[in-house]
Design a protein around this motif. Structure first.
Motif, PDB file in Angstrom:
ATOM      1  N   LEU A 260      32.365  -7.726  74.861  1.00 26.70           N
ATOM      2  CA  LEU A 260      32.158  -8.266  73.521  1.00 26.70           C
ATOM      3  C   LEU A 260      30.842  -7.842  72.886  1.00 26.70           C
ATOM      4  CD1 LEU A 260      33.461 -11.892  74.183  1.00 26.70           C
ATOM      5  CD2 LEU A 260      34.608 -10.111  72.845  1.00 26.70           C
ATOM      6  N   HIS A 261      29.743  -7.959  73.641  1.00 28.97           N
ATOM      7  CA  HIS A 261      28.449  -7.658  73.015  1.00 28.97           C
ATOM      8  C   HIS A 261      27.372  -7.553  74.091  1.00 28.97           C
ATOM      9  CE1 HIS A 261      24.875  -8.106  70.411  1.00 28.97           C
ATOM     10  NE2 HIS A 261      25.656  -7.630  69.466  1.00 28.97           N
ATOM     11  N   GLY A 262      26.417  -6.646  73.876  1.00 26.55           N
ATOM     12  CA  GLY A 262      25.266  -6.557  74.762  1.00 26.55           C
ATOM     13  C   GLY A 262      25.043  -5.151  75.278  1.00 26.55           C
ATOM     14  N   ALA A 263      24.028  -5.006  76.129  1.00 29.46           N
ATOM     15  CA  ALA A 263      23.670  -3.719  76.733  1.00 29.46           C
ATOM     16  C   ALA A 263      23.701  -3.857  78.242  1.00 29.46           C
ATOM     17  CB  ALA A 263      22.287  -3.272  76.271  1.00 29.46           C
ATOM     18  N   ALA A 264      24.199  -2.813  78.910  1.00 30.88           N
ATOM     19  CA  ALA A 264      24.357  -2.891  80.361  1.00 30.88           C
ATOM     20  C   ALA A 264      24.404  -1.496  80.963  1.00 30.88           C
ATOM     21  CB  ALA A 264      25.639  -3.646  80.710  1.00 30.88           C
ATOM     22  N   VAL A 265      24.106  -1.440  82.260  1.00 28.22           N
ATOM     23  CA  VAL A 265      24.364  -0.255  83.062  1.00 28.22           C
ATOM     24  C   VAL A 265      25.719  -0.458  83.726  1.00 28.22           C
ATOM     25  CG1 VAL A 265      23.665   1.030  85.126  1.00 28.22           C
ATOM     26  CG2 VAL A 265      21.953   0.348  83.432  1.00 28.22           C
ATOM     27  N   GLU A 266      26.557   0.568  83.663  1.00 26.52           N
ATOM     28  CA  GLU A 266      27.893   0.480  84.249  1.00 26.52           C
ATOM     29  C   GLU A 266      28.104   1.662  85.179  1.00 26.52           C
ATOM     30  OE1 GLU A 266      32.356  -0.469  82.616  1.00 26.52           O
ATOM     31  OE2 GLU A 266      31.258   1.132  81.605  1.00 26.52           O
ATOM     32  N   ILE A 267      28.685   1.390  86.344  1.00 26.46           N
ATOM     33  CA  ILE A 267      29.079   2.447  87.250  1.00 26.46           C
ATOM     34  C   ILE A 267      30.550   2.274  87.563  1.00 26.46           C
ATOM     35  CG2 ILE A 267      28.413   1.162  89.348  1.00 26.46           C
ATOM     36  CD1 ILE A 267      27.511   3.897  90.514  1.00 26.46           C
TER      37      ILE A 267
END
Length: 384
Positions: A260-267
């Motif tokens: 939905l919303h936000g900032a993240a590191v994804e693997i």
């Protein structure tokens, strides 16, 4: 001998991306356009560029020329000479599509079937762009909100009942009988016209005060971004999860979700297989999604780091993610290839200085390396 080098990622300008977050992380002026994902890896769709000995080359080509030196013999034997993971920074400003990802066997069958049908790899109708599964783990850089995993049927029914939308009664009856898959199918089987009517009624009901206030607020937000999309009702069948910076979620195959919303590191596994059921202008194939979605109720275990260096649980061999709050100097002896990402601060990795959004490729053959400085660092490696 393969040596570490600086890795430059590829930015994906998807419409749901933020116009500010990636620029802020990378310390560069905004472009004014959406910047949704920064890809770091060797996926052929958007491989990173490796700067080594003054020469720029796509990482997938570097690996293809020397898979043993870059990946190590064990990784080559297990994953066929390809880097098995893809690392990303996500900057979500608008809801992503309602989506899920296949198991490896489902991906292999789907990829082969679409090849036999003659569907081009770059066709918008293409669902399976490779033969790999796509489990994923996401770690918040900033507050991050997601809907993921189907609620227990009684919980979903109670939420629907609280809206007092008569058109949802058939879905409520199915859910009260414990029939999650038929309820999901009933919603997805609506025509665009009838689905739009239900979606509008759901959003209108959610705009009023009542229980499940956070779920209602997000449903209104989704409805504003995707007016008339039945996906807004399906989204309410999912668990609402809010991550604090540093917290993480693992999503296995078949987990229906919406970021939905936000900032993240994804693997994730090195794949771009996405099956969509709504909330998007891209191709939607509800029957294909229903073939792979896991309709069992999902608990959503949030992983919280217990120290400055923490490796998240991910029950797959393709990847492992370690979050490190670096202050000083440390030495590491990885057992295979790594991508070391600086999310903030300034650090030196294997002799290469990097800042926010920059990364270093540490090949298996390079052996032990030193990391120093102050910053938030993520180490992406295989999980084997």
């Amino acid at each position: 001998m393969s040596a570490p080098g600086v890795l430059s990622g590829a930015i994906q300008p998807y419409a749901w991306g933020s116009r500010e977050v990636l620029s802020r992380i990378m310390g560069v002026p905004p472009t004014g356009e959406p910047q949704a994902e920064l890809w770091l890896g060797a996926h052929p769709q958007a491989p990173s560029v490796l700067l080594r000995s003054g020469i720029d080359r796509p990482l997938n080509q570097v690996i293809a020329d020397d898979p043993i030196g870059e990946l190590g013999a064990d990784v080559v034997q297990t994953f066929g000479g390809e880097l098995p993971f893809l690392l990303k920074i996500l900057a979500v400003d608008q809801p992503l599509s309602l989506q899920t990802h296949p198991t490896r066997s489902q991906a292999q069958a789907g990829f082969d079937s679409e090849n036999e049908q003659g569907i081009a790899l770059d066709s918008e109708r293409r669902l399976y762009r490779d033969r790999n599964h796509k489990p994923e783990l996401i770690c918040a850089l900033e507050p991050f909100t997601a809907l993921c995993g189907l609620r227990p049927p009684d919980s979903a029914a109670a939420l629907f009942e609280s809206l007092e939308v008569a058109a949802l009664d058939p879905a409520i009856s199915l859910l009260r009988a414990g029939e999650i898959a038929p309820a999901l199918r009933w919603l997805l089987d609506h025509t665009p016209e009838s689905g739009s009517i239900i979606a509008q009624q759901v959003v209108s009901a959610c705009s009023k005060p009542g229980p499940y206030s956070e779920e209602r607020r997000w449903a209104v937000y989704i409805g504003e971004q995707h007016p008339g999309d039945i996906g807004v009702a399906i989204a309410l069948m999912l668990n609402l999860v809010s991550l604090k910076p540093g917290q993480a979620l693992f999503l296995g195959a078949g987990n229906l979700h919406v970021y939905l919303h936000g900032a993240a590191v994804e693997i994730m596994a090195n794949s771009d297989n996405v099956l969509r059921g709504g909330l998007t202008v891209k191709h939607v194939d509800a029957p294909a999604l229903l073939d792979v979605v896991d309709c069992r109720p999902h608990e959503v275990p949030v992983q919280t780091p217990t120290g400055p260096c923490f490796t998240f649980q991910a029950p797959v061999p393709d990847f492992r993610l370690t979050r490190l709050e670096l202050a000083g100097s440390r030495r590491f002896a990885p057992g295979g290839p790594e991508i070391v990402l600086c999310a903030s601060g300034r650090v030196r990795v294997a002799g290469h200085e990097i800042t926010g959004g920059q990364a270093v490729w540490a090949p298996a053959e390079a052996g032990e390396f030193e990391m120093s400085g102050t910053g938030l660092v993520f180490r992406a490696a295989t999980g084997a």
